[in-house]
Design a protein around this motif. Structure first.
Motif, PDB file in Angstrom:
ATOM      1  N   ALA A  98       0.837  -1.165  -0.143  1.00 58.38           N
ATOM      2  CA  ALA A  98       0.013  -0.138  -0.200  1.00 58.38           C
ATOM      3  C   ALA A  98       0.853   1.292  -0.061  1.00 58.38           C
ATOM      4  O   ALA A  98       0.500   2.071  -0.641  1.00 58.38           O
ATOM      5  CB  ALA A  98      -0.903  -0.057   1.128  1.00 58.38           C
ATOM      6  N   GLN A  99       1.827   1.205   0.968  1.00 59.94           N
ATOM      7  CA  GLN A  99       2.747   2.525   0.764  1.00 59.94           C
ATOM      8  C   GLN A  99       3.754   2.574  -0.374  1.00 59.94           C
ATOM      9  O   GLN A  99       3.846   3.580  -0.729  1.00 59.94           O
ATOM     10  CB  GLN A  99       3.662   2.558   2.111  1.00 59.94           C
ATOM     11  N   SER A 100       4.018   1.495  -1.050  1.00 59.75           N
ATOM     12  CA  SER A 100       4.765   1.317  -2.068  1.00 59.75           C
ATOM     13  C   SER A 100       3.921   1.873  -3.398  1.00 59.75           C
ATOM     14  O   SER A 100       4.602   2.526  -3.930  1.00 59.75           O
ATOM     15  CB  SER A 100       5.369  -0.098  -2.700  1.00 59.75           C
ATOM     16  N   LYS A 101       2.849   1.774  -3.066  1.00 58.44           N
ATOM     17  CA  LYS A 101       1.764   2.130  -4.333  1.00 58.44           C
ATOM     18  C   LYS A 101       1.661   3.581  -4.239  1.00 58.44           C
ATOM     19  O   LYS A 101       1.763   4.188  -5.237  1.00 58.44           O
ATOM     20  CB  LYS A 101       0.340   1.415  -4.140  1.00 58.44           C
ATOM     21  N   ALA A 102       1.642   4.130  -3.085  1.00 55.58           N
ATOM     22  CA  ALA A 102       1.626   5.731  -2.704  1.00 55.58           C
ATOM     23  C   ALA A 102       2.777   6.154  -3.346  1.00 55.58           C
ATOM     24  O   ALA A 102       2.742   7.206  -3.662  1.00 55.58           O
ATOM     25  CB  ALA A 102       1.071   5.941  -1.420  1.00 55.58           C
ATOM     26  N   LYS A 103       3.980   5.394  -3.439  1.00 56.86           N
ATOM     27  CA  LYS A 103       5.151   6.124  -4.076  1.00 56.86           C
ATOM     28  C   LYS A 103       5.280   6.039  -5.484  1.00 56.86           C
ATOM     29  O   LYS A 103       6.489   6.254  -6.004  1.00 56.86           O
ATOM     30  CB  LYS A 103       6.343   5.422  -3.019  1.00 56.86           C
ATOM     31  N   LYS A 123      -7.378  -2.505   2.104  1.00 59.45           N
ATOM     32  CA  LYS A 123      -6.707  -1.445   1.839  1.00 59.45           C
ATOM     33  C   LYS A 123      -6.460  -0.947   0.541  1.00 59.45           C
ATOM     34  O   LYS A 123      -5.562   0.047   0.133  1.00 59.45           O
ATOM     35  CB  LYS A 123      -5.304  -1.570   2.563  1.00 59.45           C
TER      36      LYS A 123
END
Length: 276
Positions: A98-103, A123
């Motif tokens: 999820a945080q990698s996708k946001a990056k 998520k």
């Protein structure tokens, strides 16, 4: 293979297991390896398949996880990435993806546990149940954060990684290190043995030899500093020590200090490339 250590499943079944020493690979092998492995993950205490914050240990785990995810993403970003296609094996509840996708990464993940996949889907991270569902794709980066030790049919899995990895891609593998000080200190109570969920137990030598067999090479090794503290915390609890927080802090600290010179940290991250 000869007997290295006898231990048990402290967190779920309480059953006893042996660790056998594979002299060719310098690797420990859990014996016996149950056919119904999935049942050993069916526990509310198996935190990587939940987002629990019920206990102090859970809250510490979640706190360290948030920090670790940031460091993991930085490590992935530092690799030579062509199209930012990322595949995470054993994706758990999907926080890293999820945080990698946001990056800006194009993310995919594999997670066999139904409960964990449900958490990830909430998520916005749908996950494959099995890597065989991935067809005609290769990835710039494939990550296994404390996953390799769980995988049955190890040689088949490594061949699969080789197929899924782009020719210039990077495989990032994090695993516990049974040659660390905390492993030797806690012996049969070392939480990172985590039998029978951990089928294999690696040293630096075993990772290098294992991937060499599959035409891949270790190009860099990095420490996971916080693992010594968290593993020591669980190990102290398995021993029934009421002063587990204090003891775990000092054992974890001493393990990291010794590893500064020996390079045998509690857990290690291996940066792996295909051989030319």
């Amino acid at each position: 293979m000869k007997l290295f250590l006898k231990t048990k499943d402290f967190s779920v079944s309480k059953e006893g297991f042996e660790l056998l020493f594979d002299t060719e690979l310098e690797m420990l092998v859990t014996h016996p390896q149950p056919e119904n492995l999935a049942s050993y993950y069916e526990s509310e205490t198996y935190i990587s398949h939940t987002d629990s914050k019920a206990s102090l240990t859970d809250r510490l785990y979640q706190l360290v996880k948030r920090y670790s995810i940031k460091k993991k993403i930085q490590l992935v970003e530092n690799q030579i990435v062509k199209s930012k296609k990322l595949l995470d094996f054993g994706a758990g509840t999907g926080d890293f993806l999820a945080q990698s996708k946001a990056k800006g990464f194009k993310v995919n993940g594999v997670e066999p546990n139904d409960k964990a996949r449900t958490h990830a889907a909430k998520k916005g991270i749908p996950l494959f149940k099995d890597a065989t569902e991935i067809q005609n794709e290769t990835f710039d980066v494939i990550t296994l954060w404390h996953v390799l030790e769980h995988l049955p049919n190890l040689d088949e899995q490594l061949e699969q990684f080789n197929t899924l990895l782009d020719a210039n891609g990077t495989l990032i593998v994090a695993v516990p290190n049974y040659k660390s000080y905390d492993a030797k200190h806690y012996g049969s109570h070392w939480a990172a043995y985590d039998v029978p969920r951990h089928l294999w137990h690696f040293s630096k030598t075993s990772i290098i030899r294992l991937f060499d067999k599959h035409r891949m090479e270790v190009v860099s090794i990095k420490p996971m500093i916080f693992d010594a503290f968290y593993v020591s915390l669980l190990s102290e609890k398995y021993k029934g020590n009421k002063m587990y927080l204090i003891n775990a802090f000092f054992v974890g600290l001493w393990s990291n200090l010794r590893a500064y010179f020996s390079k045998e940290f509690s857990s290690l991250i291996y940066i792996i490339k295909k051989k030319n």
